[in-house]
Design a protein around this motif. Structure first.
Motif, PDB file in Angstrom:
ATOM      1  N   SER A 126      -4.546  -2.520   0.234  1.00 44.12           N
ATOM      2  CA  SER A 126      -3.750  -2.470  -0.921  1.00 44.12           C
ATOM      3  C   SER A 126      -1.984  -3.032  -1.335  1.00 44.12           C
ATOM      4  O   SER A 126      -1.690  -2.775  -0.372  1.00 44.12           O
ATOM      5  CB  SER A 126      -3.683  -0.710  -1.271  1.00 44.12           C
ATOM      6  N   GLY A 177       0.389  -1.221   0.080  1.00 43.46           N
ATOM      7  CA  GLY A 177      -0.398   0.102  -0.149  1.00 43.46           C
ATOM      8  C   GLY A 177       1.106   1.801  -0.208  1.00 43.46           C
ATOM      9  O   GLY A 177       1.901   1.315  -0.865  1.00 43.46           O
ATOM     10  N   ASP A 178       0.163   2.383   0.332  1.00 38.52           N
ATOM     11  CA  ASP A 178       1.225   3.388   0.614  1.00 38.52           C
ATOM     12  C   ASP A 178       2.258   3.342   1.538  1.00 38.52           C
ATOM     13  O   ASP A 178       2.633   4.459   1.935  1.00 38.52           O
ATOM     14  CB  ASP A 178       0.315   4.441   0.843  1.00 38.52           C
ATOM     15  N   THR A 231      -6.043   5.255  -2.451  1.00 39.30           N
ATOM     16  CA  THR A 231      -6.357   4.977  -0.842  1.00 39.30           C
ATOM     17  C   THR A 231      -5.997   6.021  -0.508  1.00 39.30           C
ATOM     18  O   THR A 231      -6.444   6.166   1.197  1.00 39.30           O
ATOM     19  CB  THR A 231      -6.261   3.366  -0.916  1.00 39.30           C
ATOM     20  N   GLY A 232      -4.978   6.084  -0.572  1.00 40.73           N
ATOM     21  CA  GLY A 232      -4.068   7.098   0.824  1.00 40.73           C
ATOM     22  C   GLY A 232      -4.417   8.478   0.755  1.00 40.73           C
ATOM     23  O   GLY A 232      -5.474   8.694   2.109  1.00 40.73           O
ATOM     24  N   ARG A 255      -7.300   1.350   2.373  1.00 42.28           N
ATOM     25  CA  ARG A 255      -5.355   1.969   2.791  1.00 42.28           C
ATOM     26  C   ARG A 255      -4.693   1.081   3.259  1.00 42.28           C
ATOM     27  O   ARG A 255      -3.406   0.382   2.268  1.00 42.28           O
ATOM     28  CB  ARG A 255      -4.970   3.146   3.287  1.00 42.28           C
ATOM     29  N   ASN A 288      -8.701   7.853   2.588  1.00 37.78           N
ATOM     30  CA  ASN A 288      -8.480   7.937   4.158  1.00 37.78           C
ATOM     31  C   ASN A 288      -8.373   9.746   4.598  1.00 37.78           C
ATOM     32  O   ASN A 288      -8.572   9.794   6.001  1.00 37.78           O
ATOM     33  CB  ASN A 288      -7.527   6.275   3.839  1.00 37.78           C
ATOM     34  N   THR A 295     -12.398   2.820   4.587  1.00 41.38           N
ATOM     35  CA  THR A 295     -11.203   3.770   3.732  1.00 41.38           C
ATOM     36  C   THR A 295     -10.071   3.627   4.805  1.00 41.38           C
ATOM     37  O   THR A 295      -8.558   2.982   3.852  1.00 41.38           O
ATOM     38  CB  THR A 295     -10.642   5.551   3.389  1.00 41.38           C
ATOM     39  N   TYR A 296     -10.010   3.401   5.223  1.00 39.88           N
ATOM     40  CA  TYR A 296      -8.650   2.804   6.371  1.00 39.88           C
ATOM     41  C   TYR A 296      -8.332   1.425   5.585  1.00 39.88           C
ATOM     42  O   TYR A 296      -7.001   0.720   5.827  1.00 39.88           O
ATOM     43  CB  TYR A 296      -8.955   2.902   7.427  1.00 39.88           C
TER      44      TYR A 296
END
Lengths: 155, 500, 431
Positions: C346, B177-178, C357-358, C343, C361, C339-340
């Motif tokens: 992903s 992810g991020d 996604t980040g 995030r 959120n 959304t958390y």
């Protein structure tokens, strides 16, 4: 050697089940963690040798998955689900209470090394929220007091 | 051969290629057909994660990424439609949400693909007010490369490069992810013979070379074409030049020679051009046995006098030459002409050999050994034997490769000659044996050609001008030939700088 | 965890009997007779036709026609072919597969054997999420029983089909429920989905032709073989035949599992079967198919639970995980939870997903804190729109849709947060 002979034997048995050796890497990581609690760089090197990989290929896998750890963990994992159905039934408050009770924040380990507290995504027991996982066991429909007693009972 | 249409223009392409590959094959990618991309690289496996190269293909509802889209005969591609523009702008905006505003302190500025594509295809204003992802900004990945985690756009080119080209796999993307971040394994830093290529292929300033860090802004430099002279592979380079200095080599793509790569050692060999140990003045040995600085022409005259004396007492056959495998074909042609005019067969060239690999690094550590052989020069060992035996009294020596361990007892042999004229670019212990020293030019300082290990003849041209008087070996020999009155040397050398 | 759903059907009717999870108990109720028929009396083509005609759709969320998927496998035997049973169940709100594994392991194995005959697969990998340690043990025991009894092995049920089942555990990553993310994880790598094409039937597990099916999908197969396509079509709707196990959770009286025909109305599930909202509360919204599916407001619950109808309301069946939210609930906080999750889960490959996604959120959290503006709502929708249809897998779509659903039906919750500078629902669940 970090990986014990017994763990190695179990890894070899797992390898036999897959058409390509590397298919047994996740099972092997579970087995090593059963033995040592987390994956040290040394363990990663040994696994890399067993699976004909560069150690970094082992470590990147460890880093991707929630259940593999690259740092020391407590003897017990206590994970509270903070996803939607559990949150609706108060799991966040439950987590906060456990944080206070243990004196640590989610993601941390108690000083005596007994418990690592964490948050978890959906565990697949939504109808019996709030749910928490202690090592391999689910505990459902918990209230705060029951959860505290459960945690206190861990060695 | 399949035919495709891109923005109304038809192209004939090879079978089995993807759209980006086919356009790259034709030389039109980003050069007539603009499909911006990050993760795709012509010499690495296809990734498909940056999503910037999306294009519209007639008959397919969703936009497709051009990097992995296989060519189909009759395919009609649109790269400029509103949908494509919106998709690109979307990707650019999302990449900039977490990217730090580092341009003022980032080496990549001026040659940054994030800047370039944001300007060309992105949105003019940032809408985000969220705190950006924080990371480590000075990660020492290894001896040659610095990494800034915040700048990384996770195109994974560097990861694929290390895995596929040197095969050393030092880099990987950790987490997901991020929170994804590129890391190395503890105690296994980024350290391979080709490590600095990751800085070239990194589209942004996440990976930069320690060597070039904070040295100069790229917009002050000019990229001039050249050839690396570290070994006989002849990798094509750009010399990054400013203020009459070469600040770096970067690879110049040549699919037949070096693809898009340079080895680290060759890349850093630019330092030899402006090095402190350049021979920067002509010199002659005086009666006291000391080398004293004299004007170039004056040194030539001293050399001529000494050579003439040898010719008169021992004959022209006692004059020999150790040519250089670093010299250009044109320099070597003059050397051959000189020896032929003398009627001397006393010639050879010394060559340093070293390790080689399966990629670019070649055993012969000079750019033009093939050229020397083609000009009829053989290895120096037999010549050195004859010198030892006293057959050669005057020796013109180009370069100091003869001091390499492979030529044992070379010093002893050379000490015995009456006249040693040294033409060289860099200082060496050989100067102690020379009676005349003449500064020579590096391949980056002259016109000429070099023949690589595969027989490919490649041109070099002057990128910088020495601040001291130096002449290419061919120029110097021609002047010597002129002064000696050798047949064939009546006209001035085409590149003569003396104005004589 | 309940042993038996509140409403049972052909899938779960025997789950009340503990011995149903044993071979003897399963056989006592006619278990493995359908597989015997498929393995010894039917051809691969006949099985595929049967399952196609029955119209069974995948029960893992994507709803692809199962018989058609099986027909994609190459016919020859020059390469080994594999099946994968997707037991990664990680969709929030979905917990049916866990029950099917713990109480009906042999039903799954029987379905696998039928699929093996239909596709020519020699081995099945059951990829089970790492947290399902107990269900994995139950399944392993059932497999051991089958091997000992010759149901799995060189000559399954005395036929010429050779097949074995391997259980392999995941390690906690939602994206490993995505078909090709699962395959990557099965191969010992990070679970990062692959570009498609090629599809698993051409290039799947370990590079070999592979079919991936959900736990429940396999579970239906023995019943279809036993009773026929017409029987199966007697349940459900024309486009979505059969039954499924709905999981109801959230703020209802009777959260739990309900095996019901597809097409059962959502309001019937929520108000009748699950008893409606908690005392003194009203239902505000319901997520129909697991957290990836856009929410429906209480006014739109009169919809048959089948994708062809849900689609008209801009949502889908997904995994049938029904999540009920009542009038105490703040939809912005729901947005934060959702959304958390996306995030966090992903895989990080695609720009739109990783960064989108980040960003979603972060904006959602800022609105929840009371520091949002109306322009943020436009940004949320715009970013969600940029994430759709442009990535390697559908995770980005799954991350975008819930945000679109919340803003479509509960915009006023967001606006109230913005204008009041804080959550306007004092009784809402806490974050």
């Amino acid at each position: 050697m970090v990986i014990s002979a017994e763990t190695r034997a179990r890894i070899d048995a797992a390898i036999a089940k897959y058409p390509k050796k590397r298919g047994a890497l996740l099972p092997a990581l579970h087995l090593v963690q059963e033995q040592t609690g987390w994956i040290t760089p040394e363990a990663a090197r040994e696994l890399a040798t067993i699976f004909d990989l560069h150690p970094i290929q082992v470590m990147e896998v460890v880093s991707f998955y929630n259940m593999f750890y690259d740092r020391p963990q407590g003897r017990h994992h206590v994970h509270v689900c903070t996803n939607l159905s559990c949150s609706l039934r108060g799991s966040r408050e439950l987590l906060r209470q456990l944080e206070q009770h243990l004196g640590i924040e989610a993601g941390e380990t108690t000083k005596d090394g007994r418990v690592t507290l964490g948050r978890e995504e959906c565990l697949g027991a939504c109808a019996w929220a709030p749910v928490l996982r202690v090592d391999e066991t689910y505990h459902e429909n918990l209230d705060v007091d029951a959860a505290k007693r459960l945690v206190d009972g861990l060695e | 051969m399949p035919r495709i249409t891109v923005d109304g223009t038809e192209y004939e392409v090879a079978e089995g290629r993807t759209l980006l590959q086919a356009l790259d094959d034709l030389g039109v990618l980003m050069n007539g057909v603009d499909i911006p991309h990050y993760c795709w690289h012509p010499k690495l496996t296809i990734d498909g994660s940056c999503r910037l190269c999306q294009v519209e293909i007639e008959g397919i509802p969703k936009l497709q990424i051009a990097c992995s889209m296989p060519i189909q005969d009759g395919m009609k591609v649109h790269t400029k439609s509103q949908r494509v523009q919106d998709a690109r702008a979307g990707v650019m905006e999302l990449l900039l949400v977490n990217h730090p505003l580092d341009c003022p302190i980032c080496d990549q500025a001026g040659e940054c693909k994030l800047q370039d594509y944001a300007f060309a295809y992105g949105v003019p204003h940032s809408r985000t007010q969220e705190p950006r992802r924080a990371g480590k900004k000075r990660v020492d990945l290894g001896p040659t490369v610095m990494f800034d985690q915040e700048r990384c756009i996770l195109c994974r080119r560097c990861v694929r490069f290390c895995r596929e080209v040197p095969g050393t796999s030092e880099l990987a993307v950790f987490a997901r992810g991020d929170r994804s971040v590129i890391e190395t394994f503890p105690e296994m830093p980024l350290s391979n013979d080709y490590s600095m290529n990751v800085a070239d292929i990194c589209p942004v300033g996440a990976l930069t070379t320690k060597d070039f860090r904070f040295k100069i802004r790229v917009w002050f430099t000019e990229d001039l074409p050249g050839v690396c002279t570290g070994c006989s592979n002849g990798c094509n380079v750009h010399l990054g030049v400013a203020n009459n200095r070469v600040y770096r080599y970067t690879p110049r793509r040549n699919d037949a020679v070096n693809q898009t790569w340079l080895c680290d050692e060759g890349r850093l060999s630019y330092k030899r051009i402006n090095a402190d140990d350049r021979i920067d003045h002509a010199a002659v040995r005086n009666a006291d046995g000391n080398l004293v600085s004299v004007p170039y022409e004056s040194a030539l005259e001293t050399a001529v006098a000494r050579i003439r004396r040898v010719i008169e007492t021992k004959g022209a056959g006692a004059v020999g030459m150790l040519v250089s495998p670093h010299a250009t074909n044109e320099d070597l042609a003059v050397a051959r002409r000189f020896l032929d005019a003398l009627g001397s067969t006393q010639a050879g060239f010394a060559l340093v050999r070293g390790r080689k690999d399966a990629l670019l690094i070649k055993e012969e550590k000079a750019a033009n050994a093939a050229g020397a052989r083609a000009a009829g020069f053989e290895d120096a060992a037999p010549l050195l034997e004859r010198v030892r035996g006293g057959a050669v009294e005057a020796l013109l020596v180009m370069g100091h490769d003869v001091l390499a361990p492979a030529y044992a007892n070379a010093r002893a042999a050379l000490e015995g000659v009456d006249t040693l004229v040294l033409l060289d670019t860099h200082r060496s212990p050989l100067e102690a044996l020379a009676h005349v020293v003449l500064p020579a030019r590096h391949a980056a300082e002259k016109h000429g050609t070099l023949t690589n290990v595969a027989g490919l003849v490649q041109a070099v041209q002057p990128a910088v001008e020495p601040v001291f008087e130096a002449r290419a070996e061919g120029e110097a020999l021609w002047r010597l030939g002129q002064l000696l009155g050798l047949r064939g040397f009546e006209e001035p050398h085409p590149q003569d700088r003396t104005g004589a | 965890m309940q042993k038996v759903p509140f409403v049972t059907g052909y899938l779960t009717e025997h789950f009340g009997d503990d011995d149903y999870a044993t071979l003897a108990g399963y056989r006592r109720r006619g278990g493995y007779e359908a597989a015997r028929k498929a393995l010894t009396e039917m051809s691969a083509e006949q099985i595929v036709e049967l399952v196609k005609n029955a119209g069974l759709q995948g029960r893992g969320g994507a709803g692809f026609v199962t018989g058609l998927k099986w027909s994609f496998m190459p016919k020859g035997n020059d390469k080994p072919k594999y099946l994968v049973c997707n037991a990664d169940e990680s969709e929030p709100g979905s917990f049916k597969d866990r029950l099917l594994l713990e109480r009906g392991p042999h039903q799954i194995i029987e379905g696998i054997l039928i699929a093996a005959k239909a596709t020519g697969a020699e081995k099945t990998f059951v990829y089970i999420r790492g947290e399902y340690a107990h269900p994995a043990d139950v399944l392993e025991r059932a497999i051991e029983e089958c091997r000992a009894a010759g149901i799995l092995g060189a000559q399954c049920l005395g036929s010429d089909l050779a097949h074995d089942v391997i259980v392999t555990r995941g390690a906690g990553a939602y994206i490993c429920g995505e078909e090709t993310g699962l395959l990557e994880s099965l191969e010992g790598k990070k679970g990062q989905p692959r570009k498609k094409p090629p599809f698993p039937a051409q290039f799947g597990a370990f590079g070999m032709p592979t079919t991936v099916n959900n736990v429940e999908t396999f579970s239906h197969a023995p019943h279809i073989v036993k009773n026929g396509a017409a029987w199966f079509r007697g349940f459900g709707t024309e486009k979505s035949p059969g039954a499924t196990v709905f999981g109801v959770s959230g703020l209802v009286q009777r959260p739990g599992l309900y095996e019901l025909p597809l097409g059962t109305r959502l309001d019937e599930i929520v108000f009748q079967h699950a008893g409606g909202p908690l005392p003194g509360r009203k239902v505000k919204g319901v997520i129909p198919g697991g957290m990836s599916m856009p929410i429906l407001p209480v006014s739109q619950l009169d919809v048959p639970m089948a994708s062809e109808f849900l689609r008209e309301r801009k949502t889908l069946l997904g995994t049938g995980g029904v999540m009920v939210l009542d009038d105490t609930v703040c939809m912005v906080r729901v947005g934060c939870v959702i959304t958390y999750f996306f995030r966090d889960e992903s895989c990080g490959q695609c720009t739109q997903c990783r960064e989108g996604t980040g960003w979603l959120n972060k904006i959602m959290q800022r609105i929840e804190r009371g520091a949002g503006s109306l322009a943020d709502l436009d940004i949320l929708l715009d970013v969600a729109g940029k994430m759709e249809g442009q990535t390697i897998c559908a995770f980005a779509d799954a991350a975008a849709w819930p945000v679109q659903g919340l803003l479509r039906h509960f915009r006023e919750d967001f606006e109230a947060h913005i204008t009041h500078g804080k959550c306007p629902f004092p009784q809402s669940f806490e974050l």
